[in-house]
Design an enzyme around this catalytic site. Structure first.
Site, PDB file in Angstrom:
ATOM      1  CG  LEU A  31      -8.825 -16.844  20.866  1.00 50.67           C
ATOM      2  CD1 LEU A  31      -9.120 -18.004  21.824  1.00 50.67           C
ATOM      3  CD2 LEU A  31      -7.347 -16.908  20.447  1.00 50.67           C
ATOM      4  CG  ASN A  74     -11.283  -9.571   9.606  1.00 44.43           C
ATOM      5  OD1 ASN A  74     -11.973  -8.790  10.247  1.00 44.43           O
ATOM      6  ND2 ASN A  74     -11.229 -10.852   9.882  1.00 44.43           N
ATOM      7  CE1 TYR A 139      -5.657  -5.953   5.583  1.00 40.78           C
ATOM      8  CE2 TYR A 139      -4.306  -5.927   3.602  1.00 40.78           C
ATOM      9  CZ  TYR A 139      -4.420  -6.022   4.971  1.00 40.78           C
ATOM     10  OH  TYR A 139      -3.294  -6.177   5.737  1.00 40.78           O
ATOM     11  CG  ASN A 168       3.923 -10.369  -0.202  1.00 40.85           C
ATOM     12  OD1 ASN A 168       3.970  -9.201  -0.595  1.00 40.85           O
ATOM     13  ND2 ASN A 168       3.016 -11.228  -0.616  1.00 40.85           N
ATOM     14  N   GLY A 283      -7.244  -7.877  -8.293  1.00 38.81           N
ATOM     15  CA  GLY A 283      -6.664  -7.037  -7.250  1.00 38.81           C
ATOM     16  C   GLY A 283      -5.179  -7.246  -7.021  1.00 38.81           C
TER      17      GLY A 283
HETATM   18  N1  UFG Z   1      -0.381 -16.625  -5.680  1.00 45.32           N
HETATM   19  C1  UFG Z   1      -0.498 -17.622  -6.609  1.00 45.32           C
HETATM   20  N2  UFG Z   1      -1.107 -18.772  -6.217  1.00 45.32           N
HETATM   21  C2  UFG Z   1      -1.614 -18.951  -4.959  1.00 45.32           C
HETATM   22  C3  UFG Z   1      -1.486 -17.911  -4.035  1.00 45.32           C
HETATM   23  C4  UFG Z   1      -0.864 -16.749  -4.431  1.00 45.32           C
HETATM   24  O1  UFG Z   1      -0.072 -17.494  -7.757  1.00 45.32           O
HETATM   25  O2  UFG Z   1      -2.184 -20.032  -4.688  1.00 45.32           O
HETATM   26  C5  UFG Z   1       0.285 -15.386  -6.075  1.00 45.32           C
HETATM   27  C6  UFG Z   1      -0.584 -14.156  -5.943  1.00 45.32           C
HETATM   28  O3  UFG Z   1      -1.380 -13.984  -7.082  1.00 45.32           O
HETATM   29  C7  UFG Z   1       0.462 -13.072  -5.732  1.00 45.32           C
HETATM   30  C8  UFG Z   1       1.595 -13.783  -4.992  1.00 45.32           C
HETATM   31  O4  UFG Z   1       1.380 -15.168  -5.208  1.00 45.32           O
HETATM   32  O5  UFG Z   1       0.930 -12.638  -6.961  1.00 45.32           O
HETATM   33  C9  UFG Z   1       1.584 -13.540  -3.514  1.00 45.32           C
HETATM   34  O6  UFG Z   1       0.265 -13.775  -3.035  1.00 45.32           O
HETATM   35  P1  UFG Z   1      -0.094 -13.824  -1.501  1.00 45.32           P
HETATM   36  O7  UFG Z   1      -1.560 -14.139  -1.412  1.00 45.32           O
HETATM   37  O8  UFG Z   1       0.844 -14.727  -0.780  1.00 45.32           O
HETATM   38  O9  UFG Z   1       0.214 -12.366  -0.994  1.00 45.32           O
HETATM   39  P2  UFG Z   1      -0.335 -10.968  -1.538  1.00 45.32           P
HETATM   40  O10 UFG Z   1       0.809 -10.316  -2.233  1.00 45.32           O
HETATM   41  O11 UFG Z   1      -1.593 -11.088  -2.280  1.00 45.32           O
HETATM   42  O12 UFG Z   1      -0.747 -10.273  -0.167  1.00 45.32           O
HETATM   43  C10 UFG Z   1       0.151  -9.680   0.679  1.00 45.32           C
HETATM   44  C11 UFG Z   1      -0.455  -9.647   2.082  1.00 45.32           C
HETATM   45  C12 UFG Z   1      -1.705  -8.813   2.071  1.00 45.32           C
HETATM   46  C13 UFG Z   1      -1.389  -7.470   1.480  1.00 45.32           C
HETATM   47  C14 UFG Z   1      -0.747  -7.600   0.127  1.00 45.32           C
HETATM   48  C15 UFG Z   1      -0.313  -6.281  -0.424  1.00 45.32           C
HETATM   49  O13 UFG Z   1      -0.757 -10.942   2.499  1.00 45.32           O
HETATM   50  O14 UFG Z   1      -2.172  -8.662   3.379  1.00 45.32           O
HETATM   51  O15 UFG Z   1       0.419  -8.394   0.231  1.00 45.32           O
HETATM   52  O16 UFG Z   1      -0.480  -6.332  -1.804  1.00 45.32           O
HETATM   53  F1  UFG Z   1      -2.542  -6.776   1.313  1.00 45.32           F
END
Ligand code: UFG
Length: 320
Positions: A31, A74, A139, A168, A283
């Protein structure tokens, strides 16, 4: 009986909700990021840590476990850069204890949540499982390390595993009872919907100068219900002895830019978003879209639900 480690989390809880229709399920979750309210009431729940061998010894002694599904990790890229120890300890070291202990009890079927973050910055339009893995953050590296451990254990100790590389994950269960809830929330779709509900002042778009048609990052959003179904198909194939050491991508094979996702949310909710254009988030690769061909060919899985279903279901959940 199936042990679901991390069954109180976003994806784990969706898998448990499907799995309890067919199997007896034990959930182990500490949790730390999950919520007890997400666990289906038909599952047995044990609060504890997968890195605690005595907890595992008790579970494997007291329940007749046939296979283990592992969702407890995580998963925040930014946090993993700030605090890599946490990621290598929880995601790798604790997972090693889990696998070692299950093997000690003669359990050799394992389903692992991996990630598209294992690919790093790919050079191809559609990423297949054959693409090189060069993760660019702790990660992604922690997940790739576990994949390597699984392969070696498969060779040495007859472990049979499926690692599912999620693109995603998004959306919520059709019942509206469970959905995506992180604290803090960093994922795009929940952030947009929280804003459209008035819980956030605006949405920051991280980067508008990527090499994509509209300059914002492209991602492959896959409905959590489709993800849950892929786990159940993988589990059944493992139980039938059809899979030995397998990695599958889980994606739709279609990408949407950040701007397109915001637009879709505006259309579906009938509300307008206030957008702030911000710097790139470190990243973030420009584009991550899966080739989902391998899992289609081997398990017959294709994503049934598209971005519209994802946003509608997530909106229903956020409103509840
Ligand atoms: N984004 C924004 N504004 C926000 C949040 C996100 O512009 O407030 C953008 C990010 O920069 C990214 C896209 O939206 O370009 C998606 O972002 P998320 O944080 O929703 O997801 P990620 O692609 O970063 O992450 C996902 C998974 C991770 C995994 C990653 C692989 O959640 O666990 O894909 O790249 F590592």
């Amino acid at each position: 009986m199936i042990l679901v480690v991390g069954g109180a989390g976003y994806i784990g809880s969706h898998v448990v909700k499907e799995l309890v229709q067919q199997e007896e399920v034990v959930v182990l979750d500490n949790l730390s990021t999950g919520f007890i309210s997400l666990i289906d009431s038909k599952a047995h729940f044990i609060q504890g840590d997968m890195g605690d061998e005595s907890v595992l010894n008790n579970i494997f002694s007291n329940y007749d476990i046939d296979a283990v599904m592992h969702f407890a990790a995580n998963s925040l890229v930014g946090e993993s850069v700030q605090d890599p120890y946490k990621y290598y300890y929880n995601n790798v070291a604790s997972t090693l204890v889990l696998i070692k202990t299950m093997l000690k009890f003669g359990i050799n079927k394992f389903i692992f949540s991996s990630t598209a973050a294992t690919y790093g910055i790919p050079n191809v339009e559609l990423i297949s499982e054959e693409e090189p893995t060069n993760p660019i953050n702790p990660y992604g590296r922690s997940k790739l390390m576990v994949e390597d451990i699984l392969r070696d254990f498969s060779n040495a100790y007859n472990l049979n595993f499926v690692a599912l590389r999620y693109f995603n994950a998004a959306g919520a269960h059709k019942s509206g009872d469970i959905g995506e809830s992180h604290d803090p929330e960093t994922h795009l779709i929940p952030i947009i919907l929280q804003h459209l509900l008035g819980e956030r002042e605006n949405i920051s778009v991280f980067g508008t100068d990527y090499e994509t048609p509209d300059g914002t990052c492209i991602r492959d959003y896959v409905h959590v219900t489709d993800i849950a179904r892929a786990h159940i198909l993988s589990l059944k194939a493992l139980m039938r002895g059809e899979l030995k050491s397998t990695i599958f991508n889980l994606g739709n094979g279609k990408g949407y830019s950040v701007s397109e996702v915001i637009k879709a949310c505006e259309v579906i909710t009938g509300r307008d978003a206030k957008i702030v254009y911000a710097d790139r988030r470190s990243g973030d690769p420009a584009k991550l879209v899966a080739s989902p061909d391998k899992i289609k060919k081997e398990l017959g899985w294709v994503a049934d639900l598209d971005l519209t279903h994802i946003v509608r279901s997530a909106w229903d959940w956020h409103n509840k």
